[in-house]
Design a protein around this motif. Structure first.
Motif, mmCIF file in Angstrom:
data_model
loop_
_atom_site.group_PDB
_atom_site.id
_atom_site.type_symbol
_atom_site.label_atom_id
_atom_site.label_comp_id
_atom_site.label_asym_id
_atom_site.label_seq_id
_atom_site.Cartn_x
_atom_site.Cartn_y
_atom_site.Cartn_z
ATOM 1 N N UNK B 85 30.794 -51.551 -89.057
ATOM 2 C CA UNK B 85 30.559 -50.530 -89.928
ATOM 3 C C UNK B 85 30.486 -49.078 -88.869
ATOM 4 N N UNK B 89 25.054 -51.008 -87.712
ATOM 5 C CA UNK B 89 24.063 -51.631 -88.538
ATOM 6 C C UNK B 89 23.627 -52.847 -87.741
ATOM 7 N N UNK B 90 22.647 -52.804 -87.029
ATOM 8 C CA UNK B 90 22.345 -53.932 -86.284
ATOM 9 C C UNK B 90 20.724 -53.946 -86.354
ATOM 10 N N UNK B 91 20.377 -55.079 -85.683
ATOM 11 C CA UNK B 91 18.918 -55.502 -85.870
ATOM 12 C C UNK B 91 17.964 -54.867 -84.679
ATOM 13 N N UNK B 93 15.186 -54.881 -83.460
ATOM 14 C CA UNK B 93 14.214 -55.664 -82.368
ATOM 15 C C UNK B 93 14.896 -56.536 -81.702
ATOM 16 N N UNK B 94 16.055 -56.820 -82.267
ATOM 17 C CA UNK B 94 16.728 -57.823 -81.487
ATOM 18 C C UNK B 94 17.629 -57.454 -80.250
ATOM 19 N N UNK B 98 21.066 -62.095 -78.646
ATOM 20 C CA UNK B 98 20.774 -62.705 -80.102
ATOM 21 C C UNK B 98 21.715 -62.291 -81.008
ATOM 22 N N UNK B 99 21.953 -60.919 -81.107
ATOM 23 C CA UNK B 99 23.157 -60.931 -82.221
ATOM 24 C C UNK B 99 24.036 -61.859 -82.102
ATOM 25 N N UNK B 101 24.876 -64.147 -80.389
ATOM 26 C CA UNK B 101 24.607 -65.944 -80.529
ATOM 27 C C UNK B 101 24.441 -66.258 -81.979
ATOM 28 N N UNK B 102 23.809 -65.257 -82.853
ATOM 29 C CA UNK B 102 23.479 -65.484 -84.256
ATOM 30 C C UNK B 102 25.020 -65.529 -85.009
ATOM 31 N N UNK B 103 25.895 -64.470 -84.763
ATOM 32 C CA UNK B 103 27.227 -64.281 -85.291
ATOM 33 C C UNK B 103 28.025 -65.683 -84.849
ATOM 34 N N UNK B 142 19.573 -58.632 -72.596
ATOM 35 C CA UNK B 142 18.329 -59.072 -72.972
ATOM 36 C C UNK B 142 17.371 -57.634 -73.426
ATOM 37 N N UNK B 147 16.367 -49.901 -77.674
ATOM 38 C CA UNK B 147 16.098 -49.254 -76.411
ATOM 39 C C UNK B 147 17.508 -49.163 -75.716
ATOM 40 N N UNK B 157 28.372 -53.632 -82.022
ATOM 41 C CA UNK B 157 29.032 -53.654 -83.492
ATOM 42 C C UNK B 157 30.338 -54.335 -83.484
ATOM 43 N N UNK B 160 29.830 -58.061 -82.445
ATOM 44 C CA UNK B 160 29.820 -59.039 -83.634
ATOM 45 C C UNK B 160 30.950 -59.435 -84.357
#
Ligand SMILES: Nc1ncnc2c1ncn2[C@@H]1O[C@H](COP(=O)(O)OP(=O)(O)O)[C@@H](O)[C@H]1O
Ligand SMILES: [Mg+2]
Lengths: 332, 253
Positions: B85, B89-91, B93-94, B98-99, B101-103, B142, B147, B157, B160
């Motif tokens: 993007x 467009x990210x999460x 709080x994560x 985590x980003x 790994x989720x992908x 981490x 932040x 981005x 991911x």
């Protein structure tokens, strides 16, 4: 590099589990303390447990997935009626079986609610959820042959738990049974929310477009979570039916749904711990204030809510956790 | 044989504004294409249309000859069509860990698992940190995304998109917002991409475009006005006009 990474990964993972072990220990200690400190108030504590299960269930869809709902008691009430009807009309009075039937009833209600509510977004979602709870309420009212309508469903007399522990007048068995259920559900939910599925749900709350751009199905994931949420709320409803031996229409009410949301916001969303703390705080204050001054009870709840939303927007648990974190960082 | 990725007579209008006019192009395995054009030319809209985030008025999108025009964004990703993007467009709080790994979990079909943690899956952790390392993000693994600096969010981005192991990768201004001193990280990441992956990159930094692209497509006012070698683009009369017009408007505003 990667070897280093996996080495550094272990402590963080253990720290998460450590916190959960502490959490579970705190719940156990609180439960035992409650038993001995308020021996004449076990009925209140037992009601608290049923509501905690409802609020935990709400936290799954609202706190973790970001779904706004004012109709979550539909899942709780369905569980209560499923268990109650099984006992009163079909003679299924074995308590654990009743809980299981309640869980299935709640899951079904969760599936239906999820399919309807998730068709909308934002405000539309909220309106759909209100429509759902009114429809469920009206359905239970009309099916009075099974539900007892506005008189409520009575004639529920559960067998002793495991064939040994009879439900006594003081509510000791019900209380211990409830604590065991709550702990079991809580542990399973902690596992759930830290699983890949739980992470996916948190992602959906923060940015559903990003989640679909990762190739995951937002809709299907949310529906799955709704069904799980229904299982949990259903256990809560069924436990309420087992412990009070009646099911009233109020279990399927808008008020019940709205109060659950208030408790969740009060305690803090998206941690499960907040759901427990919010329920204790709300029910306890309700009991205290409504005994002292039944007229101003709602005023005080209103004032409390405003104070929490304005000054501690993360709720009691969320704010405490943030302060603790800041203190720890500052201390280093 | 049908091309890996093909866009056929795509049209889109917002109200009366034709943002995409009869756009057709195709990409083959290993292509490195830059899509350039003045601001407002319709580049991002083009990406939104082909990835299913917007519905075209007409036209088709095909992957390996299969018509995916009716697929939702999720199914297009599963077919191998992945985008980044322009505005991150990210999460919030994560963490980057985590980003990514989720992908990876999503790609492996493990994102629905209801027990266990990715941190206990050595293969996922290894790949996560390999991907983060490519973009020099390991130290931030981490730290919650809210932040970390925007430039580094831009790199995440891209991480991911890479973690999804696409067949066709559409990068919407990957270097926008990345400090100039860090664009080499993006170039490094691009250089490490699998050879048979097709990449289409939207980019304003012409140095980057010339180093990366073997083919340039120029979009102006929703229309493809050039599709050819990078060297020829700068000499093309219509391209010059589009850019000069764009600059003239820009300085007048
Ligand atoms: N959702 C939308 N609704 C209306 N107009 C839009 C929308 N998205 C983009 N546009 C318009 O379409 C044109 C192209 O925008 P965009 O694709 O973002 O351009 P680029 O990425 O090339 O800078 C612009 O004039 C923009 O204002
Ligand atoms: Mg753009």
């Amino acid at each position: 590099m990667s070897a280093e990474a996996s080495v550094t990964a272990m402590p963080a993972q253990n720290r998460g589990w450590q916190r959960d072990l502490i959490g579970i220990a705190v719940i156990l200690v609180a439960a035992i303390a409650g038993y001995f400190l308020f021996p004449n108030n076990l009925a209140l504590l037992t009601r608290m447990i049923a509501i905690m299960l409802l609020v935990l269930s709400l936290d799954l869809v609202t706190g973790y997935c970001g779904v706004a709902t004012l109709g979550h008691a539909a899942l709780f009430g369905s569980g209560a009626y499923a268990a109650g009807i099984a006992a009163a009309h079909f003679g299924i009075t074995e308590p654990i079986t009743m809980i299981a039937i309640g869980a299935v009833g709640g899951a079904l209600a969760g599936l239906i609610s999820g399919i309807v509510i998730l068709r909308g977004h934002g405000l539309a979602q909220l309106v759909l959820s209100i429509a759902i709870i009114h429809l469920f309420h009206e359905a239970a009212n009309k099916a009075s042959e099974y539900t007892g309508g506005s008189d409520g469903l009575s004639g529920i007399s559960p067998d002793p738990v495991l064939g040994v522990f009879e439900f006594d007048l003081w509510g000791r068995t019900a209380y211990v049974f409830g604590i065991v259920l709550l702990l079991l559900v809580f542990i399973l939910l902690r596992i759930l929310v830290r699983s890949p599925f739980g992470m996916l749900c948190r992602g959906i709350r923060q940015d559903p477009v990003r989640v679909s751009a990762m190739g995951a199905s937002v809709k299907l994931t949310l529906i799955k979570m709704y069904v799980i949420s229904g299982l949990v709320a259903g256990v809560g409803g069924a436990f309420n039916a087992v412990s009070t031996q009646v099911v009233g229409l109020d279990s399927l009410s808008f008020t019940n749904s709205a109060e659950a949301l208030v408790m969740l916001v009060l305690g803090g969303v998206g941690s499960l711990y907040g759901a427990l703390i919010g329920t204790i705080a709300f029910v306890w204050i309700e009991d205290l204030v409504s005994a002292a001054n039944p007229f101003h009870w709602l005023t005080i709840v209103g004032a409390l809510l405003i104070a929490v939303v304005l000054f501690a927007p993360k709720g009691l648990y969320g704010t405490a956790a943030t302060l603790l974190e800041r203190y720890r960082r500052g201390g280093k | 044989m049908s091309p890996l990725f093909e866009v056929d007579h795509l049209q889109k209008a917002f109200g009366g504004l034709n943002v995409t006019r009869d756009v057709s192009l195709s990409l083959g395995k290993g292509d490195r294409v830059a899509l350039i054009g003045p601001n407002g030319a319709g580049k991002t809209t083009f990406v939104n249309l082909v990835t299913g985030h917007l519905r075209p008025d007409s036209g088709q999108v095909l992957m390996g000859g299969e018509d995916i025009s009716r697929f939702n964004p999720m199914r297009r990703v599963r077919a191998g069509l992945v985008r980044s993007f322009q505005v991150t467009r990210l999460f919030a709080e994560m963490t980057p860990e985590e980003h990514v790994a989720l992908a990876i979990l999503q790609r492996q079909g493990k994102s629905g698992r209801m027990a266990g943690s990715f941190q206990a899956m050595p293969d996922v952790m290894r790949e996560t940190y390999e991907t983060l390392e490519t973009l020099n993000l390991t130290a931030l693994g981490r730290v919650p995304v809210s932040e970390i600096a925007y430039g580094q969010q831009r790199l995440l981005e891209i991480a991911l998109a890479l973690a999804l192991r696409p067949k066709v990768l559409l990068l919407d201004e990957p270097a926008a917002g990345v400090p100039h001193s860090d664009t080499f990280l993006i170039e490094n990441a691009l250089a490490q991409l699998p050879a048979d992956l097709a990449v289409l990159m939207i980019e304003h930094d012409m140095d980057l475009v010339f180093r990366f692209a073997k083919r340039v497509i120029v979009l102006a006012a929703g229309e493809i006005i050039f599709d050819g070698l990078p060297g020829d683009a700068t000499n093309d009369a219509r391209v010059r006009e589009a850019y000069l017009g764009g600059y003239a408007n820009g300085s007048a505003a």
